[in-house]
Design a protein around this motif. Structure first.
Motif, PDB file in Angstrom:
ATOM      1  N   ASN A  95      -9.598  22.916  -4.012  1.00 53.33           N
ATOM      2  CA  ASN A  95      -9.834  22.673  -2.592  1.00 53.33           C
ATOM      3  C   ASN A  95     -10.982  23.545  -2.109  1.00 53.33           C
ATOM      4  O   ASN A  95     -11.125  24.698  -2.536  1.00 53.33           O
ATOM      5  CB  ASN A  95      -8.572  22.971  -1.788  1.00 53.33           C
ATOM      6  N   THR A  96     -11.809  23.001  -1.183  1.00 56.14           N
ATOM      7  CA  THR A  96     -13.012  23.726  -0.780  1.00 56.14           C
ATOM      8  C   THR A  96     -13.079  23.872   0.746  1.00 56.14           C
ATOM      9  O   THR A  96     -12.171  24.403   1.357  1.00 56.14           O
ATOM     10  CB  THR A  96     -14.264  23.046  -1.368  1.00 56.14           C
ATOM     11  N   ASP A  97     -14.134  23.373   1.374  1.00 55.19           N
ATOM     12  CA  ASP A  97     -14.406  23.692   2.763  1.00 55.19           C
ATOM     13  C   ASP A  97     -13.641  22.787   3.732  1.00 55.19           C
ATOM     14  O   ASP A  97     -13.046  21.786   3.336  1.00 55.19           O
ATOM     15  CB  ASP A  97     -15.913  23.593   3.014  1.00 55.19           C
ATOM     16  N   LEU A  98     -13.710  23.144   5.028  1.00 59.39           N
ATOM     17  CA  LEU A  98     -13.017  22.426   6.086  1.00 59.39           C
ATOM     18  C   LEU A  98     -13.978  22.080   7.219  1.00 59.39           C
ATOM     19  O   LEU A  98     -14.932  22.819   7.487  1.00 59.39           O
ATOM     20  CB  LEU A  98     -11.888  23.282   6.674  1.00 59.39           C
ATOM     21  N   ALA A  99     -13.702  20.968   7.896  1.00 54.94           N
ATOM     22  CA  ALA A  99     -14.371  20.593   9.136  1.00 54.94           C
ATOM     23  C   ALA A  99     -13.317  19.997  10.060  1.00 54.94           C
ATOM     24  O   ALA A  99     -12.218  19.618   9.615  1.00 54.94           O
ATOM     25  CB  ALA A  99     -15.493  19.591   8.867  1.00 54.94           C
ATOM     26  N   PHE A 100     -13.639  19.898  11.358  1.00 57.57           N
ATOM     27  CA  PHE A 100     -12.643  19.477  12.334  1.00 57.57           C
ATOM     28  C   PHE A 100     -13.262  18.526  13.352  1.00 57.57           C
ATOM     29  O   PHE A 100     -14.418  18.674  13.741  1.00 57.57           O
ATOM     30  CB  PHE A 100     -12.073  20.685  13.086  1.00 57.57           C
ATOM     31  N   GLN A 101     -12.437  17.592  13.809  1.00 57.55           N
ATOM     32  CA  GLN A 101     -12.842  16.680  14.878  1.00 57.55           C
ATOM     33  C   GLN A 101     -11.586  16.174  15.570  1.00 57.55           C
ATOM     34  O   GLN A 101     -10.700  15.595  14.924  1.00 57.55           O
ATOM     35  CB  GLN A 101     -13.643  15.504  14.322  1.00 57.55           C
TER      36      GLN A 101
END
Length: 505
Positions: A95-101
């Motif tokens: 598992n790596t990076d995160l983003a949000f919306q």
């Protein structure tokens, strides 16, 4: 088992140096369903590295003494609560990076990406898992578009691609773009090949277009699409209404110089233990300030992005004593400071111990002095977590974000198996940890790669993507951080750092 520890009470001993491994991690074999159909590769995850018998015995001894937590035991400061964990599922790799919306979190994985509904932070729900192998699948979102980085040489640009040597001219790596207007059914709509692939990327939205700054590195004369000198970044322009027309519009040179490697840090043997600069690892932009900070292997830079296709370097710094690999950057809210991280050991080494010490594998805090083109980065101090880790735990500074509180510089940050740290750098010269969450080692006998890859604050909660354990949701209750709960965001890509207090939102 969960144990509570009070903040600012580090365990009594510091571990000595364990076996370090190079940054790596490719793809795991998996059988999964998803909206993007793919043919997975044979597993090629980083194998656990043995430690010496003496190191393993000492690790077990310190576990028995309570000086480090037991295998998989959760420990935390009293001001942090662990609300939820969603384990990895169909996507079996790292598992790596995160983003949000809105109410969604988007989580990268070397095998693709996963979307969670986080409207109830105590019970996140998996919406969809998309199989699309191509390390490391760094992820961002903007409007109806999702961006995914591919930094491993592939047979083609499809989600059914297989590994293929970079020495083959027809191999592909770069940016993939998905339409997420139907959140449960992402559609792969475009790709753009970039020189040396895309290890990470940063979005710079501009009205009807999105500019993508692509960071990549490690060129070779044997790689037709990744030849030296590679002393800049690829800039992609993506029309929102027609992402299929996305294309590279420039390759600005950030480290001009003569010779085959450009003008960046030469690394060893000139600077032993320091990475040679052959590109950038990660960039953070402040769109409202037309400012960016680049973490570029052997160099840290500050640059002007008022012309998004022609970024211009304002200042450049090196630390050839304590920094090995400039990894990422975070501005404070007033754009008067930058926190640079050093990924000593490439994220695979046990570096949070006495042998390595408090300054290597740490954050470097820099003040920004002056105005306009006369701005300078001025070093103030280092910060490293005070909690020692076992020789079987990979641990080093990694991805984090601000916790938005007016008048304070607070940050949450991932430290791989060092866990999640909340710390205060309001006084640049005296940073201090004010809270933490971590698990004990994955193993007491081998150095197994795991822990928090990214830990970000979003709409009142901390979200951590654990390499091995999946998505964690944390809640911090502390008078120093509580004002941040009032700040609500519609979208967050941490490398496109927002003005959290912009009244126009």
């Amino acid at each position: 088992m969960t144990s509570l520890h009070t903040p600012l009470s580090p365990r009594s001993r510091i571990r000595r140096l364990g076996a370090a491994t190079a940054a790596a991690g490719l793809l795991a074999a998996l059988l999964a369903t998803g909206t993007a159909v793919a043919t997975p590769d044979p597993g090629d995850e980083r194998a656990p590295a043995p430690v010496s018998a003496a190191q393993a015995a000492e690790t077990r001894s310190e576990m028995r003494a309570g000086e480090i937590p037991g295998v998989d035991e959760i420990v935390r400061s009293s001001n942090i609560e662990h609300l939820a964990n969603v384990p990895s599922d169909a996507l079996k790799s790292l598992n790596t990076d995160l983003a949000f919306q809105g109410r969604y979190a988007f989580a990268g994985n070397y095998d693709g990406f996963r979307i969670f509904d986080i409207s109830d932070p105590k019970a996140p729900r998996s919406v969809v898992q998309v199989l699309c192998p191509g390390s490391q699948n760094d992820i961002s979102v903007s409007g109806n578009l999702l961006f995914l980085s591919t930094d491993s040489s592939r047979s083609d640009d499809s989600c059914a691609s297989t590994t293929q040597p970079a020495s083959v001219k027809e191999s592909w790596e770069g940016m993939k773009i998905f339409d997420i207007s139907d959140i449960a059914n992402p559609k792969y709509v475009a790709s753009v090949e970039t020189a040396c692939g895309s290890h990470t990327h940063t979005l710079l939205p501009k009205r009807d277009d999105v500019y993508v700054y692509v960071s990549s590195y490690s060129p070779s004369a044997a790689f037709p699409d990744c030849l030296p000198p590679h002393d800049g970044i690829s800039v992609i322009k993506v029309p929102r209404a027609e992402p299929q027309r996305a294309k590279v519009v420039g390759f600005p040179v950030l480290f001009p110089g003569e010779g085959p490697d450009g003008g960046g840090n030469p690394g060893a043997p000139t600077n032993p233990g320091v990475s040679k600069t052959t590109g950038c690892h990660d960039i953070t932009v402040l769109p409202e300030q037309d400012l960016a900070a680049g973490a570029c292997m052997g160099d840290g830079i500050l640059f002007d992005v008022s012309d998004p296709e022609r970024p211009r370097v304002i200042d450049r710094v090196q630390d050839n004593v304590n920094f090995a690999f400039w990894h990422s950057a975070t501005f404070n809210q007033k754009a008067r400071k930058v926190v640079f991280t050093d990924e000593l050991g490439g994220g695979g080494g046990a570096t949070c111990n006495a042998t390595v010490g408090p300054n290597r594998g740490a954050n470097g805090i820099y003040d920004i002095r002056g105005k306009g083109d006369k701005r300078k980065l001025v070093f103030r101090s280092y910060f490293k977590i005070p909690r020692h880790q076992a020789d079987t735990e990979n641990c080093v500074a990694h991805n984090g974000s601000l916790i938005p509180v007016k008048g304070k510089d607070l940050m949450v940050q991932a430290w791989y198996q060092g866990g999640v740290s909340v710390w205060d750098f309001t006084d640049s010269s005296r940073p201090k940890e004010i809270g933490y969450f971590e698990r004990g080692p994955l193993s007491a006998t081998t150095l197994s790669v795991g822990g928090s890859w990214s830990a970000y604050y979003y709409n009142g909660h901390i979200y951590s993507n654990d390499i091995a354990k999946g998505l964690d949701v944390l809640k911090i209750s502390d008078k120093r951080t509580d004002p941040a709960k009032r700040i609500r965001m519609d979208e967050l890509n941490v490398q496109t750092q927002p003005d959290y207090f912009d009244r126009r939102r």
